[in-house]
Design an enzyme around this catalytic site. Structure first.
Site, short mmCIF file in Angstrom:
data_model
loop_
_atom_site.label_atom_id
_atom_site.label_comp_id
_atom_site.label_asym_id
_atom_site.label_seq_id
_atom_site.Cartn_x
_atom_site.Cartn_y
_atom_site.Cartn_z
N GLU A 17 9.46 -5.02 -23.81
CA GLU A 17 10.16 -6.24 -24.21
C GLU A 17 11.20 -6.67 -23.16
O GLU A 17 11.36 -7.86 -22.88
CB GLU A 17 10.87 -6.04 -25.56
CG GLU A 17 9.95 -5.83 -26.75
CD GLU A 17 9.57 -4.35 -26.97
OE1 GLU A 17 9.57 -3.57 -25.98
OE2 GLU A 17 9.26 -3.99 -28.11
N SER A 432 -4.91 -2.40 2.95
CA SER A 432 -5.13 -3.47 1.98
C SER A 432 -4.91 -4.83 2.63
O SER A 432 -4.07 -5.00 3.51
CB SER A 432 -4.20 -3.31 0.79
OG SER A 432 -2.87 -3.25 1.21
N ASP A 598 -4.14 8.37 3.28
CA ASP A 598 -2.77 7.89 3.13
C ASP A 598 -1.89 8.94 2.47
O ASP A 598 -2.25 9.51 1.44
CB ASP A 598 -2.75 6.65 2.23
CG ASP A 598 -3.29 5.41 2.93
OD1 ASP A 598 -3.05 5.29 4.14
OD2 ASP A 598 -3.92 4.58 2.26
N HIS A 640 -1.16 7.78 6.96
CA HIS A 640 -0.15 6.72 6.95
C HIS A 640 1.01 7.14 6.07
O HIS A 640 0.80 7.69 4.98
CB HIS A 640 -0.77 5.41 6.43
CG HIS A 640 0.25 4.40 6.04
ND1 HIS A 640 1.00 3.71 6.97
CD2 HIS A 640 0.70 3.98 4.83
CE1 HIS A 640 1.84 2.91 6.34
NE2 HIS A 640 1.69 3.06 5.04
N GLU A 664 5.77 3.36 9.04
CA GLU A 664 6.63 2.18 8.93
C GLU A 664 7.87 2.37 9.80
O GLU A 664 8.55 3.37 9.71
CB GLU A 664 7.02 1.98 7.46
CG GLU A 664 8.16 1.04 7.21
CD GLU A 664 9.47 1.77 6.97
OE1 GLU A 664 10.52 1.16 7.21
OE2 GLU A 664 9.46 2.95 6.58
N HIS A 693 7.07 -6.66 3.93
CA HIS A 693 7.79 -7.02 2.71
C HIS A 693 8.26 -8.47 2.71
O HIS A 693 8.78 -8.94 1.72
CB HIS A 693 8.99 -6.10 2.50
CG HIS A 693 8.60 -4.82 1.86
ND1 HIS A 693 8.32 -3.69 2.58
CD2 HIS A 693 8.38 -4.50 0.56
CE1 HIS A 693 7.96 -2.73 1.75
NE2 HIS A 693 7.98 -3.19 0.53
N CYS A 725 2.73 -1.39 6.71
CA CYS A 725 2.11 -0.88 5.49
C CYS A 725 0.99 -1.86 5.10
O CYS A 725 0.68 -2.78 5.86
CB CYS A 725 3.18 -0.77 4.39
SG CYS A 725 2.64 0.13 2.92
N1 GLN Z 1 -3.83 1.95 2.32
C1 GLN Z 1 -2.76 1.53 1.47
C2 GLN Z 1 -2.59 0.03 1.61
O1 GLN Z 1 -2.75 -0.48 2.66
C3 GLN Z 1 -1.45 2.21 1.79
C4 GLN Z 1 -0.36 1.80 0.84
C5 GLN Z 1 0.94 2.57 0.96
O2 GLN Z 1 1.27 3.10 1.97
N2 GLN Z 1 1.70 2.61 -0.09
O3 GLN Z 1 -2.28 -0.66 0.67
ZN ZN Z 2 2.65 2.28 3.40
#
Ligand code: GLN
Ligand code: ZN
Length: 765
Positions: A17, A432, A598, A640, A664, A693, A725
């Site tokens: 909620e 992604s 990852d 990663h 990153e 981001h 990322c």
């Molecule tokens: N392979 C994932 C992506 O590219 C890695 C995501 C992550 O590091 N949280 O979305």
């Molecule tokens: Zn990442």
């Protein structure tokens, strides 16, 4: 009579909620008044539940519209000066502007709460910070509870933890201590006036490694609390505080709460030395996990304590229930066996009630409840769904697996050059691509049964094809399929692995209105059949460039799930590793040359106390190696990691021996790379040069500058070029533009490098 209480209750509500009210308010669709009503209704409901469970106290002050650490900044008048909010009470919009930013100011910083997945708003202090108590909102909540006739135990985050968790620009944080503690003292006095008998004062930093100055800070701050005030229960959690026992026992408080789930061994120390007047709050119910408590076991622990301490024994969950979902009541899809094994917040309240009654009136008084509990514990322990002999046998034979790659890195690198024929500074992405409205609509329709599995499959293939075409046009070197078919990088694999179960409403607050629904690992994990091979093979069939196989690593799978508590976490991690190993093998057999595993949560699993790091790192690295060492020499393994502090675990990262790590770095402007350079990380690295981001498109000049910094510390032959990322939260237009700049950056730098200017030009940048 044993007293019962909780350290805090989840805020979101059984149906989230609060989330929906918050988001409606932010969109301007709900008034501030209605939002306040949502808060009031939720709080009243939470207290009622605690009262119904017969708890000795209801806990107040644990509710927050965004985050409790932010609330303390507001409570003590320490909103950062840059927001210009000084000298007046904050309204809802002011409050949320601190957490979320506004047109003029970026949000306050947010970071993880200890080793949980909850994020708090970091106190932002500077030389101009002046603390001035602004208790209206806090007291309003207490007054609500008092007016409803409850026995109220408010909670506050203690002054030392508050400061420790904060960041100060230009002043020593400890210089604030006196002023802040003074304001706490005023508040304590106010609570006394309200006839509050006990205050829960959380000092979770006591579970960390503290230096002398911070230990002294406790003496200094708490010596201010000798005035008229409620009794203080000093609350600690997430690890043992036994090593500071003598320091803590000298503080002018009236009791201590111990996390006896995470650190049961500290009980002995504390029992031997507990100051005579103190209460001991025994945190015996797991506040971080969702398993039903073994009540017999808890009673066996508590009975002698009750004997020894009498009224001075309190019983509680190990930590705030903030980290557990609300109730099993709305889980309609779990079978009754599975459901009987679990306990969310409300079921934990019931466990407290039973434990207290058993202690006060004898086990016979709750014979039925204990019988039900025992049956559930036994059913879980002996269940064929939990235990797979095949998995156990495979684990027992681990020493027969070579956990190292067949050849050392330089040899493997030569194979990769021959097989992949990549240019200098190869470009790639993290996995992604934008999860577009079409992708989400297709998934929703599929979940509802509105489209067939075949249709869904065809849709996903179309998105994959689109992603491949985009990457080819952009001129990227190593492609990805884009992860369209994945809603979440853990859930996607969990759904295909044995040993996982999913809840419908097992939401836990992550930050603000955001919640996550961690899957539950309940049994031995294995991979019944290949998980990604078809889809990656399909993606690879569309292009002549290499497409990366994309897997989630064992530690991240573990870290972002609720993990079974009947075996060490490392055992579960190794089971996950074997399942991923099988997938790596199938991918390479299908001709996939590059496979990424990852591990964004690798650092997150690190224990709070340094003394326990080595053990964790050893099994976490082992799990990764187990997953990846099946790869032949010509298969290139990537990993990663992101959004953590890596410098202090570089050795462990190097031991993972991934051929390439993408990491990153753009937000810290490559600072991270200094560590990689100094330590001379032996394999290849892709430092992120595009902050995913933000919709902002970094220019070629900017990315070039970042890469030059990387080239100053790492030989160019070992560098890759990639974003920070995954791009799933971005839109295509900005993604395309940013990646185009990234590819152009690579081309520029390659031509500089090849024209031999590399030394003077690049190394001086
Ligand atoms: N392979 C994932 C992506 O590219 C890695 C995501 C992550 O590091 N949280 O979305
Ligand atoms: Zn990442």
């Amino acid at each position: 009579m044993a007293r019962t209480h909780i350290l805090g209750y989840p805020r979101m509500g059984a149906k989230r909620e609060l989330k929906f009210s918050l988001e409606a308010f932010w969109k301007g669709e709900l008034s501030a008044e209605s939002l306040q009503t949502t808060g009031q209704t939720l709080r009243a409901g939470h207290w009622k539940k605690q009262q119904n469970a017969g708890l000795s106290f209801v806990t107040a002050g644990d509710f927050s519209f965004y985050d409790h650490v932010l609330d303390h900044s507001v409570l003590f008048g320490a909103a950062p000066g840059r927001f210009g909010l000084q000298g007046r009470p904050l309204n809802e919009n002011d409050y949320f502007s601190l957490a979320r930013g506004n047109a003029a100011q970026p949000a306050m910083e947010m970071t993880k709460w200890f080793d949980t997945n909850y994020h708090f708003i970091v106190p932002e202090l500077d030389a101009d910070t002046v603390f001035s108590l602004t208790p209206q909102d806090y007291l309003k909540q207490l007054d609500e509870a008092l007016a409803a006739g409850f026995e109220v135990k408010p909670v506050l985050l203690g002054p030392v933890s508050y400061l420790y968790l904060g960041k100060s620009k230009n002043a020593d944080k400890l210089d604030f201590l006196d002023a802040l503690a003074g304001q706490y003292a005023v508040l304590l006095n106010e609570l006394q006036r309200r006839k509050i008998t006990w205050l829960q004062i959380d000092e979770p930093i006591l579970a960390l490694d503290l230096d002398e100055s911070w230990l002294n800070a406790f003496d200094q701050a708490y010596s201010r609390f000798k005035t008229e005030r409620p009794k203080l229960l000093l609350t600690t959690y997430f690890d043992s505080v036994a090593r500071y026992q003598d320091r803590i026992a000298a503080l002018p408080v009236d009791g201590i709460h111990l996390d006896l789930v995470r650190a049961p061994e500290q009980l002995e120390t504390w029992l031997a030395t507990l100051p005579e007047e103190w209460v001991l709050s025994a945190g015996v119910i797991d506040g971080r996990n969702i398993w039903r408590n073994d009540l017999d076991k808890s009673l066996a622990l508590l009975a002698p304590l009750a004997e020894k301490l009498g009224e001075r024994l309190w019983i509680a969950p190990s930590c705030s229930l903030l980290h557990t979902p609300v109730t099993l009541a709305h889980e309609t899809l779990l079978d009754s066996d599975m459901k009987s094994w679990l306990a969310f917040a409300d079921e934990k309240l019931e466990e407290l009630r039973i434990l207290a009654k058993a202690l006060d009136h004898g086990a016979q008084s709750v014979a039925d409840e204990l019988a039900v509990s025992r049956a559930a514990i036994n059913s879980r322990a002996g269940s064929g769904r939990v235990h797979s002999q095949t998995v156990k046998a495979r684990l027992a034979a681990l020493d027969q697996i070579n956990e190292n790659r067949a050849a050392v890195f330089p040899e493997r690198q030569a194979h990769h050059h021959a097989r992949l024929n990549l240019p200098l500074l190869p470009t790639s992405t993290i996995g992604s691509f934008p999860q577009t409205a079409e992708i989400r609509a297709s998934r929703a329709a599929f979940k509802k049964g509105d489209i067939s599995p075949e249709q869904y499959d065809a849709d996903m293939k179309q998105h994959i094809q689109y992603a491949i075409r985009q990457q080819e046009q952009l001129g990227l070197d190593v492609l990805v399929h884009g992860e369209a078919e994945r809603n979440d990088m853990v859930e996607y694999f969990g759904e295909q692995l044995a040993g996982y179960v999913f809840t419908q409403n097992g939401w836990v607050q992550s930050y603000g209105s955001r919640c996550v629904k961690p899957p539950v690992i309940y049994g031995d994990v294995y991979r019944p059949s290949p998980m990604t091979v078809d889809i990656i093979r399909y993606a690879q069939s569309l292009t002549g460039k290499p497409v990366k196989g994309m897997l989630t690593g064992p530690v991240t799978m573990l870290q972002w799930s609720f993990v079974r508590d009947d075996q060490p976490r490392e055992t579960t991690a190794l089971q996950l590793a074997l399942a991923i190993r099988d997938e790596v093998d199938d991918l390479q057999k299908a001709g996939i040359a590059v496979i990424q595993i990852d591990e964004p949560a690798f650092r997150e699993g690190l224990p709070l106390q340094r003394a326990n790091w080595a053990h964790y790192l050893a099994w976490a690295v082992r799990a990764f190696k187990l997953a990846s060492s099946i790869a032949g020499n010509s298969t290139q393994i990537h990993t990663h990691m992101c959004y953590s502090e890596f410098n202090d675990i570089l050795q462990a990262i190097a031991k993972m021996d991934a051929d390439v790590i993408t990491i990153e770095t753009s937000r810290s402007r490559m600072e991270l790379l200094d560590g990689f350079g100094k330590f001379s990380y032996p394999n290849e690295i892709g430092p992120g040069i595009y902050d995913i981001h933000s919709p902002r498109i970094p220019s070629v000049a900017e990315m070039e500058q970042l890469m030059r910094r990387a080239m100053a510390v790492i030989p160019v032959e070992r560098l890759w070029i990639n974003p920070d990322c995954g791009l799933k939260t971005r839109g295509w237009p900005e993604t395309r533009a940013a990646l185009q700049n990234m590819v152009d950056t690579a081309r520029n730098l390659r031509s500089i490098a090849s024209s031999e200017k590399i030394k003077n030009h690049i190394y001086s940048a």
